[in-house]
Scaffold this motif. Structure first.
Motif, PDB file in Angstrom:
ATOM      1  N   HIS A  24       9.113  -2.652  -1.056  1.00  0.00           N
ATOM      2  CA  HIS A  24       8.073  -2.570  -2.114  1.00  0.00           C
ATOM      3  C   HIS A  24       6.879  -3.468  -2.130  1.00  0.00           C
ATOM      4  CE1 HIS A  24      11.708  -1.066  -4.847  1.00  0.00           C
ATOM      5  NE2 HIS A  24      11.351  -0.234  -3.909  1.00  0.00           N
ATOM      6  N   VAL A  25       6.646  -4.209  -1.040  1.00  0.00           N
ATOM      7  CA  VAL A  25       5.811  -5.265  -0.802  1.00  0.00           C
ATOM      8  C   VAL A  25       4.334  -4.496  -0.833  1.00  0.00           C
ATOM      9  CG1 VAL A  25       4.625  -6.610   0.551  1.00  0.00           C
ATOM     10  CG2 VAL A  25       6.848  -6.987   0.396  1.00  0.00           C
ATOM     11  N   LEU A  26       3.399  -4.787  -1.718  1.00  0.00           N
ATOM     12  CA  LEU A  26       1.984  -4.124  -1.688  1.00  0.00           C
ATOM     13  C   LEU A  26       1.351  -4.948  -0.866  1.00  0.00           C
ATOM     14  CD1 LEU A  26       1.906  -3.912  -5.658  1.00  0.00           C
ATOM     15  CD2 LEU A  26       2.678  -2.269  -4.088  1.00  0.00           C
ATOM     16  N   GLY A  27       0.151  -4.206  -0.459  1.00  0.00           N
ATOM     17  CA  GLY A  27      -0.728  -5.072   0.371  1.00  0.00           C
ATOM     18  C   GLY A  27      -1.832  -3.919   1.268  1.00  0.00           C
ATOM     19  N   PRO A  28      -2.359  -4.462   2.236  1.00  0.00           N
ATOM     20  CA  PRO A  28      -3.152  -3.502   3.165  1.00  0.00           C
ATOM     21  C   PRO A  28      -2.472  -2.526   3.560  1.00  0.00           C
ATOM     22  CG  PRO A  28      -3.691  -6.067   3.445  1.00  0.00           C
ATOM     23  CD  PRO A  28      -2.532  -5.943   2.437  1.00  0.00           C
ATOM     24  N   GLU A  29      -1.394  -2.705   4.186  1.00  0.00           N
ATOM     25  CA  GLU A  29      -0.734  -1.456   4.778  1.00  0.00           C
ATOM     26  C   GLU A  29      -0.380  -0.522   4.004  1.00  0.00           C
ATOM     27  OE1 GLU A  29       0.577  -4.622   4.312  1.00  0.00           O
ATOM     28  OE2 GLU A  29       0.333  -5.539   6.179  1.00  0.00           O
ATOM     29  N   ARG A  30      -0.586  -0.372   2.702  1.00  0.00           N
ATOM     30  CA  ARG A  30      -0.289   0.572   1.787  1.00  0.00           C
ATOM     31  C   ARG A  30      -1.794   1.445   1.546  1.00  0.00           C
ATOM     32  NH1 ARG A  30       4.343   1.397  -0.962  1.00  0.00           N
ATOM     33  NH2 ARG A  30       5.967  -0.558  -0.645  1.00  0.00           N
ATOM     34  N   VAL A  31      -2.855   0.686   1.622  1.00  0.00           N
ATOM     35  CA  VAL A  31      -3.990   1.125   1.168  1.00  0.00           C
ATOM     36  C   VAL A  31      -4.591   2.300   2.120  1.00  0.00           C
ATOM     37  CG1 VAL A  31      -6.379   0.373   0.900  1.00  0.00           C
ATOM     38  CG2 VAL A  31      -4.778  -1.094   0.294  1.00  0.00           C
ATOM     39  N   ARG A  32      -4.884   3.497   1.689  1.00  0.00           N
ATOM     40  CA  ARG A  32      -5.597   4.597   2.423  1.00  0.00           C
ATOM     41  C   ARG A  32      -6.933   5.013   2.012  1.00  0.00           C
ATOM     42  NH1 ARG A  32      -1.570   3.072   4.418  1.00  0.00           N
ATOM     43  NH2 ARG A  32       0.362   3.995   4.852  1.00  0.00           N
ATOM     44  N   GLU A  33      -7.495   5.693   2.771  1.00  0.00           N
ATOM     45  CA  GLU A  33      -8.846   6.388   2.519  1.00  0.00           C
ATOM     46  C   GLU A  33      -8.864   7.310   1.200  1.00  0.00           C
ATOM     47  OE1 GLU A  33     -12.405   8.932   4.589  1.00  0.00           O
ATOM     48  OE2 GLU A  33     -10.354   8.534   5.777  1.00  0.00           O
ATOM     49  N   GLY A  34      -9.683   7.184   0.301  1.00  0.00           N
ATOM     50  CA  GLY A  34      -9.529   8.011  -0.969  1.00  0.00           C
ATOM     51  C   GLY A  34      -8.995   7.130  -2.175  1.00  0.00           C
ATOM     52  N   ASP A  35      -8.390   6.064  -1.901  1.00  0.00           N
ATOM     53  CA  ASP A  35      -7.811   5.266  -2.923  1.00  0.00           C
ATOM     54  C   ASP A  35      -8.911   4.780  -3.832  1.00  0.00           C
ATOM     55  OD1 ASP A  35      -5.392   5.547  -1.774  1.00  0.00           O
ATOM     56  OD2 ASP A  35      -5.270   3.268  -1.213  1.00  0.00           O
ATOM     57  N   VAL A  36      -8.583   4.677  -5.021  1.00  0.00           N
ATOM     58  CA  VAL A  36      -9.422   4.252  -6.162  1.00  0.00           C
ATOM     59  C   VAL A  36      -9.209   2.798  -6.410  1.00  0.00           C
ATOM     60  CG1 VAL A  36     -10.213   4.600  -8.587  1.00  0.00           C
ATOM     61  CG2 VAL A  36      -9.285   6.675  -7.405  1.00  0.00           C
ATOM     62  N   VAL A  37     -10.524   2.005  -6.853  1.00  0.00           N
ATOM     63  CA  VAL A  37     -10.495   0.595  -6.990  1.00  0.00           C
ATOM     64  C   VAL A  37     -10.618   0.489  -8.460  1.00  0.00           C
ATOM     65  CG1 VAL A  37     -11.884  -1.381  -6.651  1.00  0.00           C
ATOM     66  CG2 VAL A  37     -11.549   0.284  -4.810  1.00  0.00           C
ATOM     67  N   ILE A  38      -9.732  -0.156  -9.016  1.00  0.00           N
ATOM     68  CA  ILE A  38     -10.001  -0.305 -10.743  1.00  0.00           C
ATOM     69  C   ILE A  38      -9.856  -1.793 -11.045  1.00  0.00           C
ATOM     70  CG2 ILE A  38      -8.355  -0.339 -12.750  1.00  0.00           C
ATOM     71  CD1 ILE A  38      -7.059   2.197 -11.600  1.00  0.00           C
ATOM     72  N   GLY A  39     -11.126  -2.187 -11.804  1.00  0.00           N
ATOM     73  CA  GLY A  39     -11.326  -3.533 -12.148  1.00  0.00           C
ATOM     74  C   GLY A  39     -10.648  -3.673 -13.659  1.00  0.00           C
ATOM     75  N   MET A  40     -10.012  -5.045 -13.726  1.00  0.00           N
ATOM     76  CA  MET A  40      -9.333  -5.410 -14.748  1.00  0.00           C
ATOM     77  C   MET A  40     -10.148  -6.749 -15.324  1.00  0.00           C
ATOM     78  SD  MET A  40      -5.538  -5.726 -13.848  1.00  0.00           S
ATOM     79  CE  MET A  40      -5.080  -4.564 -12.569  1.00  0.00           C
ATOM     80  N   ALA A  41     -10.600  -6.628 -16.561  1.00  0.00           N
ATOM     81  CA  ALA A  41     -11.632  -7.511 -17.195  1.00  0.00           C
ATOM     82  C   ALA A  41     -10.999  -9.122 -17.120  1.00  0.00           C
ATOM     83  CB  ALA A  41     -11.989  -7.277 -18.653  1.00  0.00           C
ATOM     84  N   SER A  42     -11.809  -9.965 -16.858  1.00  0.00           N
ATOM     85  CA  SER A  42     -11.509 -11.384 -17.073  1.00  0.00           C
ATOM     86  C   SER A  42     -11.487 -11.785 -18.665  1.00  0.00           C
ATOM     87  CB  SER A  42     -12.286 -12.353 -15.908  1.00  0.00           C
ATOM     88  OG  SER A  42     -13.778 -12.237 -16.371  1.00  0.00           O
ATOM     89  N   SER A  43     -11.090 -12.920 -18.767  1.00  0.00           N
ATOM     90  CA  SER A  43     -11.407 -13.452 -20.042  1.00  0.00           C
ATOM     91  C   SER A  43     -12.283 -14.417 -20.270  1.00  0.00           C
ATOM     92  CB  SER A  43     -10.295 -14.344 -20.548  1.00  0.00           C
ATOM     93  OG  SER A  43     -10.006 -15.319 -19.732  1.00  0.00           O
ATOM     94  N   GLY A  44     -13.263 -14.621 -19.094  1.00  0.00           N
ATOM     95  CA  GLY A  44     -14.371 -15.518 -18.897  1.00  0.00           C
ATOM     96  C   GLY A  44     -14.249 -15.987 -17.574  1.00  0.00           C
ATOM     97  N   LEU A  45     -14.703 -17.284 -17.449  1.00  0.00           N
ATOM     98  CA  LEU A  45     -14.895 -18.013 -16.184  1.00  0.00           C
ATOM     99  C   LEU A  45     -13.433 -18.367 -15.392  1.00  0.00           C
ATOM    100  CD1 LEU A  45     -17.366 -20.739 -17.423  1.00  0.00           C
ATOM    101  CD2 LEU A  45     -17.742 -18.999 -15.476  1.00  0.00           C
ATOM    102  N   HIS A  46     -12.405 -18.273 -16.124  1.00  0.00           N
ATOM    103  CA  HIS A  46     -11.079 -18.443 -15.710  1.00  0.00           C
ATOM    104  C   HIS A  46     -11.196 -19.917 -15.217  1.00  0.00           C
ATOM    105  CE1 HIS A  46      -9.624 -13.907 -15.278  1.00  0.00           C
ATOM    106  NE2 HIS A  46      -9.662 -14.263 -16.446  1.00  0.00           N
ATOM    107  N   SER A  47     -10.686 -19.953 -13.772  1.00  0.00           N
ATOM    108  CA  SER A  47     -10.502 -21.404 -13.469  1.00  0.00           C
ATOM    109  C   SER A  47     -11.174 -21.628 -12.038  1.00  0.00           C
ATOM    110  CB  SER A  47      -9.211 -21.894 -13.316  1.00  0.00           C
ATOM    111  OG  SER A  47      -8.598 -21.773 -14.680  1.00  0.00           O
ATOM    112  N   ASN A  48     -12.252 -20.966 -11.913  1.00  0.00           N
ATOM    113  CA  ASN A  48     -13.220 -21.155 -10.610  1.00  0.00           C
ATOM    114  C   ASN A  48     -14.600 -21.251 -10.656  1.00  0.00           C
ATOM    115  OD1 ASN A  48     -10.651 -18.947  -9.696  1.00  0.00           O
ATOM    116  ND2 ASN A  48     -10.975 -20.447  -8.361  1.00  0.00           N
ATOM    117  N   GLY A  49     -15.140 -22.152  -9.903  1.00  0.00           N
ATOM    118  CA  GLY A  49     -16.653 -22.255  -9.923  1.00  0.00           C
ATOM    119  C   GLY A  49     -17.249 -23.294 -10.787  1.00  0.00           C
TER     120      GLY A  49
END
Length: 371
Positions: A170-195
């Motif tokens: 059930h490991v997820l990652g590049p090996e599973r990604v295929r042409e035609g897949d959809v990219v879904i964004g999940m909103a951040s709460s703000g800056l989080h902890s980077n930058g």
């Protein structure tokens, strides 16, 4: 030559009794994260976690991650507010683990400080415990180290590590990604902890105080900068376990920004195109950009710009994934798709191929952000 005055540990700047008081103040919050899997109680040399559940796995793989929260701690110290920085720490650690589809089982923390102030240390650990509870993770141990002479009396840094498990099939990652897949964004709460090195430089340059009320933000600058990192772990695991969503990969958007982190979970030869017009920049990012005249490429390589986690799913599962995430209170949207990389299509600030040592796929950012 020996000293005529006896030198004690306390005289050297280390207060063991203060450390003991901090433990007393934090122990109830830590115990609240313990389920039946945690053995040995609180305060042992090592935390014990019963992994009998792994006997039901065909091929259990352990996943581990460690991280800190960077210079966001400077904001907490400046405001003398310490009860959320631990929540940030958990998010930075466990959400790296769920990227491969692993369930975070337990976590440990490390706090280095110039002087142990029991109430401060306890507040930090209460935040860690709250984050662990949100992620469904046990806080099984930790360490507080007093470093007088190395850190100022009001200075500290935090770090943590977590371990999780995933069935090999059930490991997820590049090996599973295929042409035609959809990219879904999940909103951040703000800056989080980077930058925060960039953000703090911009704030210092403007001369704004952290107590300044900023109309665009609807609160003070300090309140915005201390907004806790959104923890996606439970939501991502629930999504991965929903076969109808057909999740192929996740990407945690941290240091390096959206494109670089997304490229890490794409196989070489495939390219994700992300349309900036599918979302607008939250006010804090526009504010940093405007106040510091930060070039867009630098902004995109440093901050999450409103996207904290990305899911790559089969096109047939996109509607299910979106409905599940939005119903769970995680604002999500389709931001792009995966296709075959165009031969010779390289270069430019809108293009990333591979990142952080991973010779993976590529990401192309298109258009302008919605207003």
């Amino acid at each position: 030559m020996s000293s005529s005055t006896p030198i004690t540990y306390a005289g050297a700047g280390v207060d063991v009794e203060a450390g003991d008081r901090a433990v007393e103040l934090m122990k109830d919050a830590v115990r609240a994260t313990h389920g039946a899997d945690v053995l040995g109680g609180f305060g042992g040399f090592a935390g014990l976690f019963d992994v009998s559940r792994l006997l039901s796995y065909t091929r259990p793989l352990l996943a581990t991650s460690t991280d800190g929260v960077g210079t966001k701690v400077a904001i907490a110290q400046a405001l003398d507010l310490h009860d959320t920085i631990g929540f940030d720490l958990v998010g930075m650690v466990v959400d790296d683990i769920v990227v491969v589809g692993a369930e975070p089982l337990f976590m440990t923390d490390y706090i280095a400080c110039g002087k142990v102030v029991p109430e401060r240390i306890a507040a930090i650990v209460r935040g860690i415990a709250a984050g662990c509870s949100a992620a469904g993770t046990a806080l099984v141990g930790g360490e507080t180290a007093e470093h007088p002479g190395l850190l100022g009396v009001d200075e500290y840094d935090v770090a943590g590590a977590a371990t999780g498990v995933v069935e090999a099939a059930h490991v997820l990652g590049p090996e599973r990604v295929r042409e035609g897949d959809v990219v879904i964004g999940m909103a951040s709460s703000g800056l989080h902890s980077n930058g925060y090195s960039l953000v703090r430089r911009v704030v210092n340059q403007t001369g704004w105080s952290l107590e300044r009320h900023v109309p665009e933000l609807g609160r003070t600058l300090g309140e915005e900068l201390l907004e806790p990192t959104r923890i996606y772990a439970a939501h991502c695991l629930a999504l991965a376990r929903n076969g109808a969503a057909q999740v192929h990969a996740f990407s945690h958007v941290t240091g390096g920004g959206l494109a670089a982190n997304l490229a890490r979970v794409l196989p070489r030869g495939l390219e994700a195109t992300v349309d900036r017009a599918t979302w607008g920049l939250p006010p804090i990012f526009s504010l940093v950009s405007g106040l510091g005249s930060v070039p867009l490429p630098d902004l995109e390589r440093t901050l999450n710009l409103g996207v904290g986690m990305v899911a790559i799913v089969d096109a047939a599962g996109a509607d299910t994934a979106l409905a599940q995430l939005n119903d769970a209170g995680v604002p999500s949207w389709v931001m792009g798709s995966v296709g075959t990389a165009t031969a010779g299509s390289t270069g430019g600030p809108d293009y990333v191929q591979g990142a952080k040592g991973v010779d993976g796929g590529s990401v192309r950012l298109l258009g302008a952000y919605a207003r």
